[in-house]
Design a protein around this motif. Structure first.
Motif, short mmCIF file in Angstrom:
data_model
loop_
_atom_site.label_atom_id
_atom_site.label_comp_id
_atom_site.label_asym_id
_atom_site.label_seq_id
_atom_site.Cartn_x
_atom_site.Cartn_y
_atom_site.Cartn_z
N TYR A 186 -71.42 27.80 -87.82
CA TYR A 186 -71.61 29.13 -87.25
C TYR A 186 -73.08 29.28 -86.89
CZ TYR A 186 -71.90 34.28 -87.10
OH TYR A 186 -72.13 35.60 -86.74
N VAL A 187 -73.35 29.61 -85.62
CA VAL A 187 -74.72 29.76 -85.11
C VAL A 187 -74.89 31.19 -84.59
CG1 VAL A 187 -76.47 28.86 -83.54
CG2 VAL A 187 -74.71 27.32 -84.44
N PRO A 188 -75.32 32.12 -85.46
CA PRO A 188 -75.57 33.49 -84.99
C PRO A 188 -76.93 33.58 -84.33
CG PRO A 188 -75.97 33.35 -87.35
CD PRO A 188 -75.53 31.98 -86.91
N ILE A 189 -77.00 34.30 -83.20
CA ILE A 189 -78.26 34.50 -82.46
C ILE A 189 -78.55 35.99 -82.42
CG2 ILE A 189 -79.48 34.11 -80.30
CD1 ILE A 189 -77.44 31.95 -79.62
N ASP A 190 -79.76 36.37 -82.78
CA ASP A 190 -80.12 37.79 -82.73
C ASP A 190 -81.64 37.91 -82.67
OD1 ASP A 190 -78.26 40.40 -83.37
OD2 ASP A 190 -80.36 40.77 -83.84
N VAL A 191 -82.13 39.04 -82.20
CA VAL A 191 -83.58 39.26 -82.09
C VAL A 191 -84.19 39.77 -83.38
CG1 VAL A 191 -83.54 39.66 -79.61
CG2 VAL A 191 -83.26 41.60 -81.16
N SER A 192 -83.39 40.35 -84.26
CA SER A 192 -83.91 40.93 -85.50
C SER A 192 -83.85 39.87 -86.60
CB SER A 192 -83.09 42.16 -85.90
OG SER A 192 -83.58 42.72 -87.10
N GLY A 193 -85.00 39.20 -86.84
CA GLY A 193 -85.01 38.07 -87.75
C GLY A 193 -84.68 38.43 -89.19
N ALA A 194 -85.26 39.53 -89.71
CA ALA A 194 -85.02 39.90 -91.10
C ALA A 194 -83.55 40.23 -91.32
CB ALA A 194 -85.90 41.09 -91.47
N HIS A 195 -82.98 40.98 -90.40
CA HIS A 195 -81.57 41.36 -90.50
C HIS A 195 -80.69 40.12 -90.43
CE1 HIS A 195 -78.36 44.35 -90.22
NE2 HIS A 195 -77.80 43.61 -89.28
N LEU A 196 -80.99 39.24 -89.50
CA LEU A 196 -80.20 38.02 -89.31
C LEU A 196 -80.28 37.12 -90.55
CD1 LEU A 196 -78.52 36.36 -87.25
CD2 LEU A 196 -80.65 35.34 -86.49
N GLN A 197 -81.45 36.99 -91.12
CA GLN A 197 -81.62 36.14 -92.29
C GLN A 197 -80.81 36.65 -93.48
OE1 GLN A 197 -85.70 35.64 -93.59
NE2 GLN A 197 -85.27 33.56 -94.29
N ARG A 198 -80.79 37.97 -93.68
CA ARG A 198 -79.99 38.54 -94.77
C ARG A 198 -78.50 38.27 -94.56
NH1 ARG A 198 -83.60 42.87 -94.35
NH2 ARG A 198 -82.10 44.04 -93.10
N GLU A 199 -78.04 38.47 -93.32
CA GLU A 199 -76.62 38.25 -93.04
C GLU A 199 -76.24 36.79 -93.22
OE1 GLU A 199 -74.25 40.42 -92.45
OE2 GLU A 199 -75.61 42.12 -92.60
N ALA A 200 -77.13 35.88 -92.78
CA ALA A 200 -76.84 34.46 -92.90
C ALA A 200 -76.78 34.04 -94.37
CB ALA A 200 -77.91 33.65 -92.17
N LEU A 201 -77.69 34.56 -95.19
CA LEU A 201 -77.70 34.24 -96.60
C LEU A 201 -76.41 34.73 -97.27
CD1 LEU A 201 -79.10 33.20 -99.15
CD2 LEU A 201 -80.26 35.42 -99.33
N ALA A 202 -76.01 35.96 -96.96
CA ALA A 202 -74.78 36.50 -97.55
C ALA A 202 -73.56 35.67 -97.14
CB ALA A 202 -74.59 37.96 -97.12
N LEU A 203 -73.53 35.23 -95.89
CA LEU A 203 -72.39 34.44 -95.43
C LEU A 203 -72.36 33.08 -96.13
CD1 LEU A 203 -70.06 34.67 -93.40
CD2 LEU A 203 -71.54 33.62 -91.69
N ARG A 204 -73.53 32.47 -96.31
CA ARG A 204 -73.59 31.18 -97.02
C ARG A 204 -73.10 31.32 -98.47
NH1 ARG A 204 -79.12 30.67 -94.77
NH2 ARG A 204 -79.07 29.30 -92.94
N LEU A 205 -73.49 32.42 -99.12
CA LEU A 205 -73.07 32.64 -100.50
C LEU A 205 -71.56 32.82 -100.59
CD1 LEU A 205 -75.92 35.03 -101.73
CD2 LEU A 205 -75.56 32.64 -102.38
N ASP A 206 -70.98 33.55 -99.64
CA ASP A 206 -69.54 33.80 -99.66
C ASP A 206 -68.72 32.61 -99.19
OD1 ASP A 206 -70.08 36.34 -100.56
OD2 ASP A 206 -69.89 37.29 -98.59
N HIS A 207 -69.32 31.76 -98.33
CA HIS A 207 -68.60 30.62 -97.76
C HIS A 207 -69.49 29.38 -97.83
CE1 HIS A 207 -65.39 33.21 -96.12
NE2 HIS A 207 -66.37 34.07 -95.91
N PRO A 208 -69.67 28.82 -99.04
CA PRO A 208 -70.64 27.73 -99.22
C PRO A 208 -70.30 26.46 -98.45
CG PRO A 208 -69.34 28.10 -101.22
CD PRO A 208 -69.06 29.24 -100.31
N LEU A 209 -69.05 26.29 -98.02
CA LEU A 209 -68.69 25.09 -97.26
C LEU A 209 -68.96 25.23 -95.77
CD1 LEU A 209 -65.34 24.07 -99.01
CD2 LEU A 209 -67.67 23.26 -99.47
N LEU A 210 -69.30 26.45 -95.33
CA LEU A 210 -69.56 26.68 -93.91
C LEU A 210 -71.04 26.48 -93.62
CD1 LEU A 210 -68.57 27.74 -91.10
CD2 LEU A 210 -69.24 30.03 -91.89
N GLU A 211 -71.36 25.65 -92.65
CA GLU A 211 -72.75 25.49 -92.22
C GLU A 211 -73.13 26.68 -91.36
OE1 GLU A 211 -75.56 22.52 -89.51
OE2 GLU A 211 -73.62 21.80 -90.25
N VAL A 212 -74.23 27.34 -91.72
CA VAL A 212 -74.72 28.51 -90.98
C VAL A 212 -76.12 28.19 -90.49
CG1 VAL A 212 -75.20 30.98 -91.06
CG2 VAL A 212 -73.34 30.03 -92.46
#
Length: 340
Positions: A119-145
């Motif tokens: 999963y490759v999310p693209i967004d201009v808001s780096g802080a917001h994107l980083q939080r969302e990516a971290l949460a997704l990795r925690l919930d789905h550890p087998l998914l590369e983000v």
């Protein structure tokens, strides 16, 4: 890294494999964009500049307002048709989400997807994107983000398609596509055709409907959209040391049926002066800063637009009221925009 430039001739940015932070020289160019907007009349600035951290949080709040049907209706479509959409995407896909914001829509699809590669999310808001990516990795550890902080309206790079990924599929959910003018819309679809060649794009399209519904959606009773609009001025004060008085600007949003679009403005309540980088800019009473256009579409009109750049419309998924559509577009393996 694969480069997907807009037709501007600019050099592409070079992100690392994980989270990309632009250098101060690149940034999101908010300062230059605001200077250009203030120096020209009528004054207009692109809506991408809404989305600092505060703006991103306000937009998430807008999505929870009862008048703002877009998120609610689109989520309903995703829940009702997740299996069919996942089947169209196929197994082992590399998923790229343009303007990802919150990952909750992708999460709805994720449960139905067949072994997504990355999963490759693209967004201009780096802080917001980083939080969302971290949460997704925690919930789905087998998914590369692999998040990318970038304005995809400018040249950017994606990580290369890596085995066992079968193909690359894009998501552009919500109604942000409607913020583009015609040239920008064609440029985005052309870029997507190149970036996703051999795969496809699932794109959210807000449809033409009762103007009263549209007016309410952009003028919610709680005033969250108004706060979101004025946050552009507050952001300028925070980051650029301007001296806007946000409360001295009306939030104004209205539907223009001839153009099939909502226009959003900040309208000066009185004559006032703003300073930026040693320059002085006067606002007359009633003068506006145009902050957003939100175009609405017919299915026929949007499909013709997609075909004009060489994309091939496929299935479409709708809500029962036909207020919103998720349109599938095939991106030919040898994508080339038609001539003429």
């Amino acid at each position: 890294m694969q480069t997907f430039p807009w037709p501007s001739g600019q050099a592409a940015r070079t992100p690392p494999a994980a989270l990309y932070h632009p250098s101060p020289a690149e940034g999101d160019e908010f300062g230059p964009a605001l200077r250009r907007a203030l120096a020209h009349r009528p004054r207009r600035i692109a809506p991408v500049h809404f989305y600092d951290e505060a703006g991103s949080a306000l937009f998430e709040a807008i999505c929870r307002q009862p008048e703002y049907y877009v998120t609610r209706v689109e989520m309903g479509i995703l829940m009702a048709h997740a299996e069919a959409i996942a089947a169209r995407i196929g197994p082992n896909a590399d998923i790229v989400e343009f303007g990802a914001g919150s990952s909750r829509k992708f999460r709805l699809l994720l449960e139905a997807l067949q072994a997504p590669r990355r999963y490759v999310p693209i967004d201009v808001s780096g802080a917001h994107l980083q939080r969302e990516a971290l949460a997704l990795r925690l919930d789905h550890p087998l998914l590369e983000v692999s998040p990318v902080v970038a304005d995809f309206m400018r040249p950017f790079r994606l990580p290369p398609l890596a085995p066992p990924a079968a193909r690359r599929v894009g998501l552009y959910l919500g109604s942000s596509f409607g913020n583009f003018d015609m040239d920008q819309a064609q440029a985005f679809l052309t870029m997507a055709g190149h970036a996703l060649a051999g795969g496809g794009l699932l794109i959210g399209i807000d449809l033409v409907k009762d103007p009263a519904v549209l007016h309410a959606a952009y003028n919610d009773a709680a005033g969250i959209t108004a706060a979101f609009n004025r946050n552009l001025l507050a952001r300028a004060n925070r980051e650029l040391q301007t001296d806007f008085l946000p409360d001295q600007f009306h939030h104004h949003a209205c539907y223009h049926p001839a153009h099939q679009r909502i226009e959003m403005h900040l309208v000066s309540k009185t004559r006032q002066t703003v300073h930026l980088d040693g320059e002085t800019y006067d606002f007359l009473e009633g003068e506006s800063l145009h902050t957003e256009c939100a175009h609405k579409f017919t299915l026929t009109g949007f499909r013709a637009l997609a075909e004009s750049v060489g994309l091939q419309p496929g299935p479409v998924w709708l809500d029962p009221q036909r207020w919103f559509a998720l349109q599938w577009l095939d991106c030919p393996a040898h994508f080339e925009r038609p001539r003429g």
